[in-house]
Design an enzyme around this catalytic site. Structure first.
Site, PDB file in Angstrom:
ATOM      1  N   ASP A 474       0.824  -1.208   0.000  1.00 53.10           N
ATOM      2  CA  ASP A 474       0.000   0.000   0.000  1.00 53.10           C
ATOM      3  C   ASP A 474       0.864   1.266   0.000  1.00 53.10           C
ATOM      4  O   ASP A 474       2.069   1.208   0.267  1.00 53.10           O
ATOM      5  CB  ASP A 474      -0.902  -0.011   1.246  1.00 53.10           C
ATOM      6  CG  ASP A 474      -2.248   0.638   0.990  1.00 53.10           C
ATOM      7  OD1 ASP A 474      -2.331   1.494   0.092  1.00 53.10           O
ATOM      8  OD2 ASP A 474      -3.212   0.307   1.695  1.00 53.10           O
ATOM      9  N   ASP A 546     -10.884   2.230  -3.322  1.00 52.44           N
ATOM     10  CA  ASP A 546     -11.509   1.741  -2.088  1.00 52.44           C
ATOM     11  C   ASP A 546     -13.027   1.727  -2.234  1.00 52.44           C
ATOM     12  O   ASP A 546     -13.725   1.174  -1.389  1.00 52.44           O
ATOM     13  CB  ASP A 546     -11.119   2.634  -0.897  1.00 52.44           C
ATOM     14  CG  ASP A 546      -9.744   2.284  -0.359  1.00 52.44           C
ATOM     15  OD1 ASP A 546      -9.189   1.248  -0.768  1.00 52.44           O
ATOM     16  OD2 ASP A 546      -9.218   3.049   0.476  1.00 52.44           O
TER      17      ASP A 546
HETATM   18  C1  GLA Z   1      -5.827   1.748   2.189  1.00 51.50           C
HETATM   19  C2  GLA Z   1      -6.270   0.614   1.290  1.00 51.50           C
HETATM   20  C3  GLA Z   1      -7.297  -0.249   1.994  1.00 51.50           C
HETATM   21  C4  GLA Z   1      -6.723  -0.758   3.309  1.00 51.50           C
HETATM   22  C5  GLA Z   1      -6.228   0.401   4.144  1.00 51.50           C
HETATM   23  C6  GLA Z   1      -5.497  -0.085   5.363  1.00 51.50           C
HETATM   24  O1  GLA Z   1      -6.845   2.668   2.377  1.00 51.50           O
HETATM   25  O2  GLA Z   1      -6.783   1.112   0.093  1.00 51.50           O
HETATM   26  O3  GLA Z   1      -7.679  -1.333   1.179  1.00 51.50           O
HETATM   27  O4  GLA Z   1      -5.671  -1.658   3.042  1.00 51.50           O
HETATM   28  O5  GLA Z   1      -5.351   1.244   3.425  1.00 51.50           O
HETATM   29  O6  GLA Z   1      -5.082   0.953   6.186  1.00 51.50           O
END
Ligand code: GLA
Length: 734
Positions: A474, A546
């Site tokens: 990420d 997301d």
């Molecule tokens: C980001 C990602 C999510 C999740 C969060 C965790 O927002 O897009 O899918 O993994 O981080 O903190």
């Protein structure tokens, strides 16, 4: 007499270069159906003279240049193949430099070129341009994949001057299209609203799409674009190019309709605060501009790009992927060992390949119990996971599933041991207040020590847990206060940080892939902030957003699909939105399927449905991952949406159709939907699958249709307010 002969011979010797030069270079960069034609002019400059359908006779290329008369004055020269600045051109330059002696003028004259077939089925054209006054050279490189009609182009800049040359602007591509009307589709977004496309007719003047976010560069504007010639882009007709600047940092796309109503297109790293000091004898390679070309609309262009991406670009693009159950939305930061091992059972029952442990598993002094602390401290949290990751991997293996884990190794919370110990590794202005994005800061990847640290995070996980099957990588923050202690110590310009950051990232990824060449890694960036074809050399897939509301996803996946094959887009079933589980699973099945729900909270019928849908997916996923995609009904223009995937032999296909109208009562399933990509001569049966328990399909699975009929008359899958999502398996009847 003798001296007369000598005189004649020396005159001839003098004349030879001139005679040779009379034959100016003609350089066609060809794919199966198209050609980008570059030609040397009388001043030894390379111009773009034609971009369009390939000619039948190569010898005709020579005659193109004389058909255009754009040079009424020097300021009218827009079609240079790589426009220098500070000399004869007053149009937007592709390159601006400050030589070692402080002079800012640049001329680029044709020297030589080569064209060579490569092992990856492409032909590479290299054109060397040189400044007659300075020992400074630019090589224009074009790689053309004939079969897929895809071109990748970049430039390589080098010099032998007495000291560093400051590169102030250094585009990857400087293209020129003649024509009357140009339509640009560009993409804008923000968190959970990525990839919102807008088409506009380009008018005289410049249109700029760019990013200054450093990391997470695609968040607000996207390096993906569609250019359509003469008419707005359409799926099955018209000349289009569809492409991307493949760079995980600041980019700039610059479209200018000039005084001749032609289009000049510059693409490259954003020059914003990015002047780069290039030492003598080193090569600066710009990122690639990658584009697919078609005379038959965006559908054909996409399929070419998808095939190219799978075969030649994305890591393991022709391989397999893992279906998974993720715990992010099921638990957020609130979990412990028992909760997680309990979820393994759900994953097993659901029938997916893997469990993915998300954020929150690490840090002790400042435990990662929210996004406010712990980032950077990559040790298991002993309270949550007293037996460590190794135990989880073992337990998952016992259940017969694989185990994957989330990391965000480029970032740090100020509330962390890493920040306390290595403040000099953090990108921040030493004398100004820190600016946070999601309570965190970015580590300085221009620093080799930081590169070692980031590589170490991955390496430690794999060394300690050789059975670890997957990583979600990420990247949630952008770069504010761009300043590097490392660059200052090295006496390098701060303006290199944006570029050296991305180079540092690629260096780490290169090391990861040298040691762990195949293990699947998902690229994620707080949603879809990253996802480009340079990064995808190292990643097997990416997380587009997301926002997993399936209604929104129909649009977003549609728009991403112009540029990316379905095998690389991760689609998870979550609790976002108001749609029933069937709708959610159907939408997520149009890509790499995952779940991020509490399976045990589902009703018995929902569980039965999901388990069957995973089995169905396992049966048809090969077609989604490696087949050709046909976008049938555009959700932006209709009350329905439909997409289908066809395998290479055209024996099997899967169709997905959705009812997306907000005015449900007025809309009925009155018309058939025209299929695409089938063999007109083959006969097919159509069977509805992914039916919810207790529901019967109104469609006749015994009836046989010809491909010809299905593509001309179409087929009515009876999508309506009562049947909002329909999945069909289409199979050749032999
Ligand atoms: C980001 C990602 C999510 C999740 C969060 C965790 O927002 O897009 O899918 O993994 O981080 O903190």
């Amino acid at each position: 007499m003798k001296s007369g002969l000598n005189q004649f011979l020396s005159l001839l010797l003098l004349l030879i270069p001139a005679l040779l030069r009379a034959q100016t270079a003609v350089i066609p960069v060809e794919t199966k159906d198209h050609v980008l034609l570059l030609q040397e002019d009388q001043q030894e400059r390379i111009r773009t003279t034609y971009f369009g359908s390939a000619f039948t006779n190569q010898s005709d290329y020579q005659s193109v240049a004389s058909q255009f008369h754009y040079d009424d004055a020097n300021d009218g020269i827009y079609n240079a193949a790589y426009t220098p600045s500070g000399t004869w051109s007053l149009t937007e330059p592709a390159i601006e430099v400050k030589h070692a002696d402080g002079n800012s003028s640049l001329e680029l004259k044709y020297q030589s070129h080569t064209q060579q077939k490569q092992n990856d089925a492409s032909t590479e054209t290299r054109i060397v341009l040189k400044d007659p006054n300075y020992n400074f050279q630019v090589t224009l490189v074009y790689k053309a994949w004939a079969e897929e009609n895809v071109i990748e182009q970049w430039t390589e800049i080098q010099h032998k001057e007495n000291g560093a040359v400051m590169l102030e602007k250094y585009a990857s591509a400087d293209l020129y299209f003649t024509g009357d009307n140009f339509y640009l589709t560009s993409y804008h977004g923000r968190w959970a609203k990525e990839m919102q496309g807008k088409e506009e007719k380009l008018e005289n003047g410049r249109k700029i799409i760019d990013s200054k976010l450093g990391t997470r560069a695609m968040l607000l504007q996207s390096p993906n674009f569609i250019l359509s010639f003469d008419q707005p882009a359409s799926e099955n007709e018209g000349k289009v190019i569809l492409g991307q600047l493949a760079w995980s940092g600041n980019f700039k796309l610059d479209f200018e309709v000039d005084t001749y109503d032609n289009l000049k297109f510059l693409a490259g790293i954003n020059p914003y605060n990015s002047a780069y000091a290039l030492p003598a004898n080193q090569v600066f390679k710009t990122p690639s501009l990658i584009y697919a070309i078609s005379n038959h609309g965006t559908g054909e262009a996409s399929r070419g790009l998808h095939r190219w991406a799978r075969k030649y670009r994305v890591l393991d693009g022709q391989g397999e992927r893992l279906t998974l159950l993720n715990n992010w939305e099921a638990t957020y930061f609130d979990f412990d060992e028992d909760k997680i091992t309990g979820l393994f059972k759900d994953a097993k029952e659901l029938g997916v390949d893997m469990f993915l442990l998300d954020d929150g598993w690490f840090a002790n002094k400042y435990p990662r119990n929210s996004d406010r602390s712990g980032l950077g401290d990559w040790q298991e949290n002993v309270k949550k996971l007293p037996s460590g990751i190794g135990h989880l991997v073992k337990e998952a293996t016992k259940e017969g599933i694989k185990f994957g884990i989330w990391i965000e190794p480029e970032m740090v919370n100020p509330k962390s041991e890493l920040y306390e110990q290595h403040l000099d590794w953090v990108i921040r202005q030493p004398d100004r207040p820190e600016v946070y994005y999601r309570n965190q800061l970015v580590l300085d990847l221009s620093n080799p020590e930081v590169q070692d640290f980031v590589f170490g995070v991955v390496d430690k996980l794999f060394t300690e847990n050789p059975q670890l099957a997957f990583i979600k990588w990420d990247c949630n923050a952008v770069i504010y206060n761009a300043y590097s202690v490392y660059l200052a110590e090295q006496e390098m310009p701060q303006s290199q940080l944006y570029v050296d950051y991305v180079k540092g990232l690629y260096a780490v990824l290169e090391r990861v892939r040298t040691k762990y060449p195949k293990v699947p890694i998902m690229l994620c960036s707080g949603g879809g902030g990253r996802g480009d074809y340079e990064a995808l050399k190292y990643f097997t897939e990416f997380w587009p957003s997301d926002d997993t509301d399936p209604l929104e996803r129909i649009f977003m996946q549609w728009d991403y699909s112009y540029f990316f094959p379905s095998i690389v887009t991760c689609n998870h079933v979550t609790d976002w939105g108001k749609q029933p589980i069937k709708f959610r699973v159907d939408v997520a099945s149009m890509g790499k399927l995952g779940f991020d729900i509490v399976f045990s909270h589902l009703s018995e019928d929902e569980k039965v449905f999901c388990k069957q849908a995973v089995k169905n997916y396992d049966r048809f996923k090969e077609i989604i991952w490696h087949g050709d995609q046909y976008r049938l009904v555009n959700p932006h223009e209709n009350d329905f949406s439909a997409v289908m995937y066809v395998n290479e032999s055209k024996e099997k296909a899967v169709f997905f159709g959705y009812f997306i109208s907000q005015r449900q009562r007025l809309i009925t399933d009155k018309e058939p939907i025209k299929f695409n990509g089938l063999n007109p001569e083959k006969l097919y049966t159509i069977k509805e699958i992914n039916l919810f328990p207790g529901k019967r399909s109104p469609l006749d699975s015994e009836k046989v249709y010809s491909g010809d009929f299905l593509m001309k008359a179409g087929y009515n899958p009876m999508i309506n307010a009562g049947r909002t999502s329909v999945v069909l398996e289409i199979e050749e009847r032999k």
